[in-house]
Design an enzyme around this catalytic site. Structure first.
Site, PDB file in Angstrom:
ATOM      1  N   LYS A 172       4.805   4.324  15.390  1.00 16.11           N
ATOM      2  CA  LYS A 172       3.771   5.337  15.626  1.00 16.11           C
ATOM      3  C   LYS A 172       3.929   6.092  16.955  1.00 16.11           C
ATOM      4  CE  LYS A 172       0.544   2.996  12.622  1.00 16.11           C
ATOM      5  NZ  LYS A 172       0.734   1.603  12.377  1.00 16.11           N
TER       6      LYS A 172
ATOM      7  N   ASP B 205       1.599   6.782   1.045  1.00 16.47           N
ATOM      8  CA  ASP B 205       0.938   5.634   1.662  1.00 16.47           C
ATOM      9  C   ASP B 205      -0.534   5.740   1.253  1.00 16.47           C
ATOM     10  OD1 ASP B 205      -0.493   4.142   3.509  1.00 16.47           O
ATOM     11  OD2 ASP B 205       0.762   4.688   5.211  1.00 16.47           O
TER      12      ASP B 205
ATOM     13  N   ASP C  72       0.823  -1.211   0.000  1.00 16.82           N
ATOM     14  CA  ASP C  72       0.000   0.000   0.000  1.00 16.82           C
ATOM     15  C   ASP C  72       0.859   1.264   0.000  1.00 16.82           C
ATOM     16  OD1 ASP C  72       0.889  -0.381   2.532  1.00 16.82           O
ATOM     17  OD2 ASP C  72      -1.076  -0.287   3.492  1.00 16.82           O
TER      18      ASP C  72
HETATM   19  P1  GTP Z   1      -5.722  -1.610   7.393  1.00 18.62           P
HETATM   20  O1  GTP Z   1      -6.602  -2.748   7.847  1.00 18.62           O
HETATM   21  O2  GTP Z   1      -6.521  -0.472   6.836  1.00 18.62           O
HETATM   22  O3  GTP Z   1      -4.716  -1.195   8.432  1.00 18.62           O
HETATM   23  O4  GTP Z   1      -4.851  -2.118   6.142  1.00 18.62           O
HETATM   24  P2  GTP Z   1      -3.940  -3.435   5.989  1.00 18.62           P
HETATM   25  O5  GTP Z   1      -4.701  -4.625   6.429  1.00 18.62           O
HETATM   26  O6  GTP Z   1      -3.498  -3.455   4.572  1.00 18.62           O
HETATM   27  O7  GTP Z   1      -2.724  -3.266   6.987  1.00 18.62           O
HETATM   28  P3  GTP Z   1      -1.329  -2.499   6.827  1.00 18.62           P
HETATM   29  O8  GTP Z   1      -1.560  -1.186   6.159  1.00 18.62           O
HETATM   30  O9  GTP Z   1      -0.638  -2.501   8.108  1.00 18.62           O
HETATM   31  O10 GTP Z   1      -0.526  -3.470   5.862  1.00 18.62           O
HETATM   32  C1  GTP Z   1       0.693  -3.135   5.250  1.00 18.62           C
HETATM   33  C2  GTP Z   1       0.877  -4.085   4.065  1.00 18.62           C
HETATM   34  O11 GTP Z   1       0.932  -5.428   4.527  1.00 18.62           O
HETATM   35  C3  GTP Z   1      -0.292  -4.018   3.091  1.00 18.62           C
HETATM   36  O12 GTP Z   1       0.207  -4.100   1.779  1.00 18.62           O
HETATM   37  C4  GTP Z   1      -1.133  -5.235   3.441  1.00 18.62           C
HETATM   38  O13 GTP Z   1      -1.811  -5.760   2.302  1.00 18.62           O
HETATM   39  C5  GTP Z   1      -0.098  -6.225   3.961  1.00 18.62           C
HETATM   40  N1  GTP Z   1      -0.626  -7.081   5.035  1.00 18.62           N
HETATM   41  C6  GTP Z   1      -1.130  -6.680   6.237  1.00 18.62           C
HETATM   42  N2  GTP Z   1      -1.502  -7.739   6.976  1.00 18.62           N
HETATM   43  C7  GTP Z   1      -1.227  -8.853   6.240  1.00 18.62           C
HETATM   44  C8  GTP Z   1      -1.399 -10.268   6.475  1.00 18.62           C
HETATM   45  O14 GTP Z   1      -1.883 -10.708   7.507  1.00 18.62           O
HETATM   46  N3  GTP Z   1      -0.999 -11.108   5.473  1.00 18.62           N
HETATM   47  C9  GTP Z   1      -0.465 -10.642   4.284  1.00 18.62           C
HETATM   48  N4  GTP Z   1      -0.125 -11.552   3.346  1.00 18.62           N
HETATM   49  N5  GTP Z   1      -0.300  -9.329   4.030  1.00 18.62           N
HETATM   50  C10 GTP Z   1      -0.664  -8.434   4.996  1.00 18.62           C
END
Ligand code: GTP
Length: 374
Positions: A169, A227, A118
């Site tokens: 954070k 982001d 992201d």
């Molecule tokens: P929010 O729920 O809005 O916080 O978004 P998010 O679930 O994408 O979490 P975050 O922004 O912390 O994730 C950062 C990156 O890691 C993103 O590209 C997510 O797709 C990926 N990501 C987060 N959690 C997981 C997980 O449990 N498994 C995998 N494969 N990717 C993850």
């Protein structure tokens, strides 16, 4: 050089639009975010990409296929998918677990990149790799300077770029305004720092340990970086991308734009879009494929997904509108609104700021305060 892209998060901050599509398939200037990331990686000479998928894994896999931009694509599914391949959040591997799970695909012969899916950036990945090679460390994190570091992970760093402390954070007293940019180079030894088959956060569970052992370095990047995790970020990403990439603001084919339409640069107009007389579009607008815009419509700072119908005299400002939405005449959508797919908003209905509407809802009355309509 191989790359793992973290692509399996729930994207809760972008709900309800992320309920039906993975965050990496959200469009920026009419192209899915994953395409923008892959294109950049391909240009930097990456040949193989592992997508660490989880939530809506099948959608991503079917959309992206086995190769793109000259690169081979592999999929590594978090071991949270049960036999029916349904989502099971308690088994999600987080941002660290998927790296360990892809150990075999990434191999133990050479360093590799890991990217948060992201993050949109024009960073030169090879420059980060070269910095990493000079560090003689296990991990190098791309760092970006920001005005307000409180919503990110910040670092305390030495003159030699060794990261001393990693503070996720910080509420107050951030050690610097250099933040974790979500782009990493890892040596295969990183696998020794991540537990197998367990949920783990690379930021909270792995980086602090590496920093304590003096094995974590940073490299500042100054390129476009954004982001896209929150709605306002996504709209800002659209603006930055349109401004930085001349070709992104081109008009596509088969569009029917009345000559009395005012386009305020920069705007991306998808294939088959029609815009009626007297409408004012832009700045910072992306209209998806086959969007219909009636007469006298005003749209600015917004992203409209494909096949949505916007009736005459409607106004949209600072909002994201899903696919196949129907906006009635004189409907008004304000800043921070997120409208799910297939929603119908009747004529003269006005939504206050930050209203979220779940897919397929019919909204017949104005909504005077921010709320989520389920
Ligand atoms: P929010 O729920 O809005 O916080 O978004 P998010 O679930 O994408 O979490 P975050 O922004 O912390 O994730 C950062 C990156 O890691 C993103 O590209 C997510 O797709 C990926 N990501 C987060 N959690 C997981 C997980 O449990 N498994 C995998 N494969 N990717 C993850």
């Amino acid at each position: 050089m191989k790359t793992l892209i973290l692509a399996g998060g729930l994207g809760t901050r972008l709900r309800p639009l992320s309920c039906t599509r993975p965050k990496l398939l959200f469009p920026i200037a009419n192209r899915p975010i994953i395409d923008l990331i892959l294109e950049r990686l391909g240009a930097c000479g990456v040949k193989e990409v592992v997508l660490a998928v989880n939530f809506l894994a099948d959608v991503l896999e079917q959309t992206c296929g086995k190769s793109k931009y000259g690169m081979q694509l592999h999929y590594s599914r978090d071991k949270l998918l049960d036999s029916e391949r349904t989502y099971s959040p308690e088994k999600a591997l987080g941002t660290g677990g998927p790296v360990k799970q892809a150990e075999e695909l990434l191999g133990r012969d050479a360093p590799f990149f890991v990217l948060n899916g992201d993050i949109l950036t024009d960073a030169d990945y090879l420059e980060i790799l070269n910095a990493h090679k000079n560090n003689n460390s296990i991990a190098t994190i791309a760092l970006r300077r920001v005005a307000d570091p409180s919503r990110y992970g910040t670092v305390e760093i030495t003159k030699e770029n060794r990261i001393r402390k990693f503070v996720e954070k910080p509420i107050r007293g951030a050690p610097s305004n250099l933040i974790n940019a979500g782009v990493y180079v890892f040596e295969p030894d990183i696998f020794n720092f991540i537990p197998t088959g367990k949920r783990c956060s690379i930021e909270k569970d792995v980086f602090p340990n590496l920093a304590t052992e003096g094995l974590l370095f940073g490299h500042e990047i100054t390129d476009l970086w954004v982001d896209i995790g929150k709605p306002a970020d996504l709209i800002e990403a659209n603006r930055l991308w349109l401004e930085a990439h001349e070709e992104a603001a081109r008009h596509f084919v088969d569009t029917k734009v009345d000559r009395n339409v005012e386009i305020k640069s920069k705007v991306s107009i998808g294939n088959g879009v029609a815009i009626g007389c007297g409408s004012v579009i832009g700045p910072n607008v992306s209209l998806g494929k086959s969007v219909h815009v009636g007469e006298g419509v005003h749209i600015k700072d917004s992203i409209v997904f494909p096949s949505t119908y916007i009736s005459d005299l409607a106004t949209i400002e600072g909002a994201i509108i899903g696919e196949f939405v129907r906006l009635g005449k004189k409907a008004r959508i304000r800043r921070g609104c997120l409208i799910g797919d297939n929603v119908k908003i009747k004529s003269h209905v006005s939504l206050s700021q930050n209203v979220k509407v779940c897919p397929s809802k019919i909204i017949s009355k104005s909504v005077p305060s921010s709320e989520c309509i389920m």
